[in-house]
Structures are given as C-alpha cells and as structure tokens.
Design a protein around this motif. Sequence first.
Motif, PDB file in Angstrom:
ATOM      1  N   VAL A 148      -7.092   3.979   4.104  1.00  0.00           N
ATOM      2  CA  VAL A 148      -6.921   3.373   5.133  1.00  0.00           C
ATOM      3  C   VAL A 148      -5.904   3.907   6.115  1.00  0.00           C
ATOM      4  O   VAL A 148      -5.359   4.750   5.793  1.00  0.00           O
TER       5      VAL A 148
ATOM      6  N   GLY B 173      -6.483  -5.595   9.402  1.00  0.00           N
ATOM      7  CA  GLY B 173      -5.466  -4.736   8.619  1.00  0.00           C
ATOM      8  C   GLY B 173      -4.333  -5.810   8.132  1.00  0.00           C
ATOM      9  O   GLY B 173      -4.766  -6.929   8.000  1.00  0.00           O
ATOM     10  N   THR B 174      -3.228  -5.281   7.537  1.00  0.00           N
ATOM     11  CA  THR B 174      -2.187  -6.149   7.112  1.00  0.00           C
ATOM     12  C   THR B 174      -1.747  -7.249   7.962  1.00  0.00           C
ATOM     13  O   THR B 174      -1.340  -8.328   7.653  1.00  0.00           O
TER      14      THR B 174
ATOM     15  N   PRO C  46       0.882  -1.228  -0.052  1.00  0.00           N
ATOM     16  CA  PRO C  46       0.010   0.098   0.151  1.00  0.00           C
ATOM     17  C   PRO C  46       0.926   1.128   0.014  1.00  0.00           C
ATOM     18  O   PRO C  46       1.877   1.415   0.489  1.00  0.00           O
TER      19      PRO C  46
ATOM     20  N   SER D 297      -5.071   0.649   0.722  1.00  0.00           N
ATOM     21  CA  SER D 297      -4.827  -0.590   0.812  1.00  0.00           C
ATOM     22  C   SER D 297      -4.901  -1.230  -0.865  1.00  0.00           C
ATOM     23  O   SER D 297      -4.723  -0.250  -1.597  1.00  0.00           O
ATOM     24  N   THR D 298      -4.596  -2.664  -0.965  1.00  0.00           N
ATOM     25  CA  THR D 298      -4.201  -3.026  -2.203  1.00  0.00           C
ATOM     26  C   THR D 298      -5.397  -3.049  -3.267  1.00  0.00           C
ATOM     27  O   THR D 298      -5.361  -3.110  -4.418  1.00  0.00           O
TER      28      THR D 298
ATOM     29  N   TRP E 103      -6.063  -8.557   6.360  1.00  0.00           N
ATOM     30  CA  TRP E 103      -7.450  -7.891   6.331  1.00  0.00           C
ATOM     31  C   TRP E 103      -8.675  -8.806   6.725  1.00  0.00           C
ATOM     32  O   TRP E 103      -9.640  -8.571   6.298  1.00  0.00           O
TER      33      TRP E 103
ATOM     34  N   TYR F  62      -0.963  -1.443   7.855  1.00  0.00           N
ATOM     35  CA  TYR F  62      -2.321  -0.552   7.326  1.00  0.00           C
ATOM     36  C   TYR F  62      -3.569  -1.196   8.003  1.00  0.00           C
ATOM     37  O   TYR F  62      -3.462  -2.527   7.921  1.00  0.00           O
TER      38      TYR F  62
END
Length: 242
Positions: free
Chosen positions: A236, A177-178, A28, A230-231, A182, A209
């Motif tokens: 975020v 989150g990461t 991210p 985010s991806t 997620w 994130y």
Amino acid sequence: MKKIFMLIGSMLLFATSFAPISAKDAAPQKDTYEYDLTLTEISGIREPYISNNYVVFTAPITSNSIGIAFDFEEFRKIHYFKIKKNYGYEGDITSSYYFYILEIPKKLPRISYRLVIDGLWTVDPRNPNVTYNEIENYSLSYIDLPPVEFEITEKLDNGMTHFVCHAESGQKIRLGGTFTNWDSWVYEMKETVPGKYEINIPLHPGTYYYSYYSGITSFLDETNPSRGYSTDGRIVSCITIK
C-alpha cells in the motif's frame, strides 16, 4: 491467602507478557524494495546520481568519517555515510567505499549540500556543480532534480493533506487507509479535471498507510513513491505527516 493472590498475580503478568500479537494489531512495515535495489546497484565511486527515486552519494574510504547536510533541513542535521563492501567469488573483499542514499524530496527543483569529512565542512569533490552562498560566505555542492510532471499527494500549509489520483476519467475513486480503519467508503474523491481526482482531509502528525479504490479494486498512489504493507500483506502507499 496473601501468597495465593501474589501467585495468581504473577501468573497473570506472565500470560500478559507473552500474549501473541494478532495480525490486526501489528503495524504495517514500510516497503524497502526500491532502497534495497538502489543499494545493490551501487558499483563504485562516482559523482552523485539519481536512481529509483533516490540520490546516491559515494566516496572513497580515505577518511575516518563522512557526513552530509542539506539545505532543505537548514543544515541542522548531519547524515553519516555507511560503508559498502563488494565480495569476490571466494568471499574476499574486492572493493569498499562510503555511500549515502537520499530519498528525493518532493517538489524541490534542486538540493544543495555540504560534506563533513573528519569534522571539516567542504564541498563534494566528486560533484562539479558548485554554487556560492554570498550571505553565509561558503560554497555549496548542488544537484538539479527531475521536474514534477503532475500534482502529487502532499501535506498543505493549512494543516490538510492533499491526496491526488491520476486515473482514467469518469470513475468513482475512493480513498481508504489506516485513518479510516481501511473503510474505503468514507472518502470519495472529486474529479476536478478529466483524469485527475482530488480530496483534502485533516490528518494529525504520524505515519499513515492507504490505497485508492475503484469498485472493489484497490491500487497504489503513483504520485507517492513511499510504500508499506497492510496488515493483510498487501503493498500500500505510505505518507508521514510531520
């Protein structure tokens, strides 16, 4: 036969070198909107001021270089000013000056600092607020920061990271989150007082994130101004653990 194996190996190396990176694997990117906005709003040389969760320092270009060092870093690091140029309608430079933008440190009532102008330590001539350090025998410029009105997300001294969410009472607030890939169902926050949800989790040093969740709705951590993407392209919250 040896030449054939060498040719196959070279082809595999070429394919691996140019394999596309999927969106899932891409890291991210930190959101720079507030920093860019703060930079755009700088209009000239003035005393230090606070804007968009940043402290802005400016200086005229009358020296070869200007650096700044802060007390919360024990004056161990010098951050150098950059040059901003303003242009007229015909593309000519109308003004230029030095600037440095500092993200406001969390939970500090005041920051003290010194400038390094062409290698010489000095107070900020544009800041009337000066204090004297009797132990080290030098003067410091300082800026009083806005008070923190409520508890914020931060790293604790015991190695845990304390997440705080201020929201309407009576909800089931989750954290994802990461650090959970997620998955927002790993951590459910506890409502410690009406409207305040908290949770402590262990996080190793690194940048993470995350978002808060209520039902299927995700939202940002308003106590933490750091942002990223985010991806899947959502804005975020972002936290760096040192």
